[in-house]
Structures are given as C-alpha cells and as structure tokens.
Design an enzyme around this catalytic site. Structure first.
Site, PDB file in Angstrom:
ATOM      1  N   GLY A   1       0.897  -1.168   0.053  1.00 56.16           N
ATOM      2  CA  GLY A   1      -0.118  -0.077  -0.076  1.00 56.16           C
ATOM      3  C   GLY A   1       0.856   1.262   0.051  1.00 56.16           C
ATOM      4  O   GLY A   1       0.516   2.281   0.649  1.00 56.16           O
TER       5      GLY A   1
ATOM      6  N   GLY B   1      -1.186   7.689   1.236  1.00 56.24           N
ATOM      7  CA  GLY B   1      -1.117   7.781   2.899  1.00 56.24           C
ATOM      8  C   GLY B   1       0.207   7.535   3.543  1.00 56.24           C
ATOM      9  O   GLY B   1       1.180   8.031   2.799  1.00 56.24           O
TER      10      GLY B   1
ATOM     11  N   TYR C   1     -13.068  -3.277  10.359  1.00 60.13           N
ATOM     12  CA  TYR C   1     -11.725  -2.484  10.307  1.00 60.13           C
ATOM     13  C   TYR C   1     -11.147  -2.564  11.968  1.00 60.13           C
ATOM     14  O   TYR C   1     -10.122  -3.177  11.966  1.00 60.13           O
ATOM     15  CB  TYR C   1     -11.833  -1.154  10.047  1.00 60.13           C
ATOM     16  CG  TYR C   1     -10.548  -0.554   9.866  1.00 60.13           C
ATOM     17  CD1 TYR C   1      -9.561  -0.567   8.860  1.00 60.13           C
ATOM     18  CD2 TYR C   1     -10.085   0.264  10.902  1.00 60.13           C
ATOM     19  CE1 TYR C   1      -8.217  -0.022   8.792  1.00 60.13           C
ATOM     20  CE2 TYR C   1      -8.608   0.790  11.117  1.00 60.13           C
ATOM     21  CZ  TYR C   1      -7.838   0.635  10.111  1.00 60.13           C
ATOM     22  OH  TYR C   1      -6.625   1.131  10.035  1.00 60.13           O
TER      23      TYR C   1
END
Length: 287
Positions: A10, A14, A165
C-alpha cells in the site's frame, strides 16, 4: 538504508507513500507492492524525482486476493535474493455494506489480516535468509473498540463493515505477537504500531454514526500522513529497536496493550484458524 531492500504494501498513498519516500531518501531499494499500478507508478516517479533514488520498483499486489498474494510472493522469491524489511502497511475500511473476496472471505479481513498473514508465510524463508531482518505491522489503537470472535473469523455479513476494520486491527496485533514468538532466535524481528489517526482516504467511507467511536479515540485530531509514518520508519530503520521483538509502539515509543490483546492462547487459536482461511498448505513455507 543503503544496500537494503524494503517491501512496503500500500505504498501508493497515505502513510505508505510517506514511508516509501523517506526510506528511498535514506538510500533503500524500495519495492512498492500496490493494487493500483497506475497510481503507484505516478508515485514512484514522484519519489525518484524527489530523492534521486532510482532503485524504486512497483509490483502488483492485491491483498484481498489469495491468487494475487501468491503471484506477488512467487515473483519476489524468484527475483529478490534478500528482503531486509517487510512493512505491512496496506489497509482498507468499508462503510455499512461489507464485501466478500473472490476467495469467499470478508474483504476487510482478507485485505487487512489474511492477506498479510499469507504473504508473511510465503516470504518467511527469504526473510530468514536475509537476517537480521525486520517485519513491521501497522495496527491501530482502534482495536480497543472491538473483540475478535473465534467463531466468526470470517465474518461475512455479520457486522457493520466499518466495525470490521477495528476487528482486523485487533487480528493484526494477535498475529504480530504470535509471529514474534515463533520467530524468536531467527534474527527476524516483528514489531507493530499505532500510526496515530491519519487524515487519509481510509476514513472517507465511514459514515455517521459509525465514525463516532473513532472520533472519540482521536478526539477529533488527525495527524498528517508524514507525521503518521514516523513510527513505521522508526521501527524499520532505528538501531534502537534492532533487537526488540514483539512490541507495540506509538509515537516512536513502546506502548501498552489491553489485557485481551495479551491473551496468548487466543492468539494461537486465531493463528491456527488463519492458516485454514488463508489456505496455506503443507507445501508452503512454515512458521
């Protein structure tokens, strides 16, 4: 980090992007393992330009797909003689409606827990061969808002997706602690962290009122992605933690866990069930 190879999942947005940029600036060879190759390649070009480090690779990885995880791992094993640091950074949060992966696994849990669990197994022999090596897992303080139900480790359709989550982050903590225990003596260390609440895209899907517990934890305060990446970077690079194993960090300092997170028997049971859900076989590398 000159001469070191780092895999970051990822890494195209971010805190993953900020981590990749920082480690590239330190001279590392960075493998960006990303689902969206178009975005990842644009970020790669940006990092190369900013750091003058051309040793940045982009490889396809969708952690929600066991096929994709296996293809990525096979490529790494074939092409990379060593991995000095594996950073499990990628994460996703859905809102109300859950989704199921192509493997029949609830998608948040597949992406945030079972994908990293499978990937770690498939790369463990390379990591051991590269020792001293480090595994860094991005968890979250939001684990405190959940519990992991041993009877619903593949919770398709059973909870609001946003809550899963929190569950997936708790699973990360059980995974990290059990993994660290199993790797004692190998010179492959495992540490995990709360990055702070980051003003990044992952929270845009969480609607009111499901975002209220999250806001209570953060007190409405969000870190920048650069600030949020600092503990990951610290655990990946600092000599201070070279021999530290199985610890939880926040703001570059060791932090405490609640009593439930310290339940080693539960951690072992989650590990055993994760082996089945991730479809690991006796032919795969064992930990």
């Amino acid at each position: 980090m000159e001469g070191k190879t780092v895999i970051i999942t990822g890494a195209n947005s971010g805190i993953g992007k900020e981590t990749a940029k920082d480690l590239a600036g330190r001279g590392a060879r960075v493998i960006m393992a990303c689902r969206n190759l178009e975005t990842a390649n644009a970020v790669k070009d940006e990092i190369v330009k900013e750091t003058n480090n051309s040793k940045i690779l982009v490889k396809k990885l969708d952690l929600g797909s066991q096929k994709s995880v296996r293809e990525f791992a096979a490529d790494i094993v074939k092409t990379e003689p060593k991995i000095d640091v594996l950073i499990h950074n990628a994460g996703m949060a859905l809102a109300f409606r859950g989704q199921t992966s192509e493997d029949g696994v609830e998608l948040t849990m597949a992406t945030n827990h079972y994908g990293p669990f499978l990937l770690t197994h498939l790369l463990i022999d390379v990591l051991k061969k590269s020792a001293p090596a480090r595994i860094v897992i991005v968890a979250s303080e939001l684990y405190r808002l959940s519990s992991v139900n041993l009877n619903k480790l593949n919770p398709v359709g059973s909870f609001p997706a946003a809550y899963l989550y929190y569950v997936s982050k708790f699973a990360n903590i059980y995974f990290a602690r059990e993994l660290a225990k199993r790797l004692e003596g190998t010179r492959v260390t495992v540490n995990f962290l709360h990055p702070g609440m980051i003003d990044s895209g992952i929270w845009r899907n969480v609607p009111f009122p499901l975002n209220l517990p999250m806001m209570a934890i953060t007190k409405g305060f969000f870190k920048t992605t650069k600030a949020g990446a600092q503990t990951t970077i610290y655990l990946a690079t600092s000599d201070e933690v070279a021999n530290v194993n199985g610890k939880y960090y926040m703001d570059c300092k060791e932090a405490t866990l609640n009593a439930a997170a310290l339940d080693e028997e539960k951690g072992r049971k989650i590990w055993e069930e994760s082996l089945k859900i991730a479809k690991l076989t006796p032919q795969d590398p064992q930990i």
